[in-house]
Design an enzyme around this catalytic site. Structure first.
Site, PDB file in Angstrom:
ATOM      1  N   GLY A 151      31.572  44.731  35.327  1.00  0.00           N
ATOM      2  CA  GLY A 151      30.927  43.815  34.395  1.00  0.00           C
ATOM      3  C   GLY A 151      29.956  42.851  35.051  1.00  0.00           C
ATOM      4  N   SER A 198      30.180  48.714  36.613  1.00  0.00           N
ATOM      5  CA  SER A 198      28.752  48.591  36.281  1.00  0.00           C
ATOM      6  C   SER A 198      27.976  49.899  36.387  1.00  0.00           C
ATOM      7  CB  SER A 198      28.081  47.510  37.146  1.00  0.00           C
ATOM      8  OG  SER A 198      28.639  46.234  36.864  1.00  0.00           O
TER       9      SER A 198
HETATM   10  P1  PGA Z   1      31.738  48.000  33.481  1.00  0.00           P
HETATM   11  O1  PGA Z   1      33.334  48.221  33.308  1.00  0.00           O
HETATM   12  O2  PGA Z   1      31.121  49.361  33.470  1.00  0.00           O
HETATM   13  O3  PGA Z   1      31.337  47.169  32.284  1.00  0.00           O
HETATM   14  O4  PGA Z   1      31.550  47.307  34.774  1.00  0.00           O
HETATM   15  C1  PGA Z   1      33.986  49.249  33.978  1.00  0.00           C
HETATM   16  C2  PGA Z   1      35.464  49.169  33.727  1.00  0.00           C
HETATM   17  O5  PGA Z   1      35.986  48.052  33.653  1.00  0.00           O
HETATM   18  O6  PGA Z   1      36.165  50.190  33.569  1.00  0.00           O
END
Ligand code: PGA
Length: 250
Positions: free
Chosen positions: A174, A214
């Site tokens: 995130g 991400s």
């Molecule tokens: P993100 O989340 O792709 O938004 O970083 C990945 C996850 O928490 O599985």
């Protein structure tokens, strides 16, 4: 050949109406352009029936974000593996970093959840990953190894054959900061060596190890090109059909 999996973790986003619409769009996209990967949608519990209905007959599968360590009984608020199976779930996340670090779930509880998933016929996607400070202090591999041991040590080869591992460095989740394919690949290699020590060469060769943190359409292909990376666990970019479909390879 190891199974390759791209999974979308919707976290606490989308009610069941919004979730059904997103799942329909993803199913339509997959029908038009099939993938060599298994595609798994992981919505909140309340959206599972609607999402299952929306992907009926498509290549997409359903997973849940959490599971009770118990099978049945007086555990207010919990959801059992059998309930998830009854809804057609095939996968369940265990030990996602938000459950480890925000909700406070520890290794012993997660080991019980992983076993509850196996007992009920689900494939646990067991998530591991280090915090930023742990990476910066050089402890990343030690932390990930501890988490893998806590969850997987003592499983039989037959049980472990249904486990999927996901390496998600917490500092990449995130944040818009993705691990480089090299960093991810190095950690995946370390995880595979540890599985070899704990459970044998066949288990190590066959377990799918996904990367998460991400992942975006721009970074997906580079990660998937690495032979140690068997798939992706996608958060934010799985919340829109076009970005998720752009991540799913042909
Ligand atoms: P993100 O989340 O792709 O938004 O970083 C990945 C996850 O928490 O599985």
């Amino acid at each position: 050949m190891r199974r390759r999996i791209v999974a979308g973790n919707w976290k606490m986003n989308k009610d069941h109406v919004e979730g059904a619409a997103l799942a329909r769009d993803i199913a339509a996209g997959l029908a038009a352009r099939p993938s060599s990967c298994e595609v798994v949608l992981i919505p909140p519990f309340t959206s599972l029936p609607a999402v299952r209905e929306a992907i009926r007959g498509s290549a997409a599968k359903a997973g849940a974000q959490d599971i009770s360590a118990e099978d049945e009984g007086a555990f207010t608020g919990e959801i059992s593996g059998r309930m998830l199976r009854a809804l057609g779930c095939e996968y369940v996340l265990v030990g996602h970093s938000e459950r480890r670090h925000i909700i406070g779930e520890g290794g012993a509880l997660l080991a019980r959840k992983l076993r509850a998933a196996l007992r009920s016929g689900l494939s646990p996607v067991y998530c591991v990953g280090e915090l930023l400070g742990e990476r910066e202090s050089g402890a990343a591999e030690e932390v990930v190894s501890r988490q893998i041991r806590e969850g997987c040590e003592g499983l039989s080869p037959a049980e472990f054959s249904r486990v999927v591992l996901a390496y998600e460095p917490v500092w990449a989740i995130g944040t818009g900061r993705t691990a480089t394919p090299k960093d991810a690949s190095d950690m995946h290699g370390a995880i595979r060596r540890l599985i070899g020590d704990l459970l044998g060469a066949e288990a190590a060769a066959e377990v799918p190890v996904l990367y998460g943190g991400s992942v975006k359409p721009e970074s997906a292909a580079g990660l998937l090109a690495d032979r140690e990376i068997d798939g992706l666990l996608v958060g934010g970019a799985s919340l829109a059909a076009d970005s998720f479909l752009a991540i799913v390879p042909r």
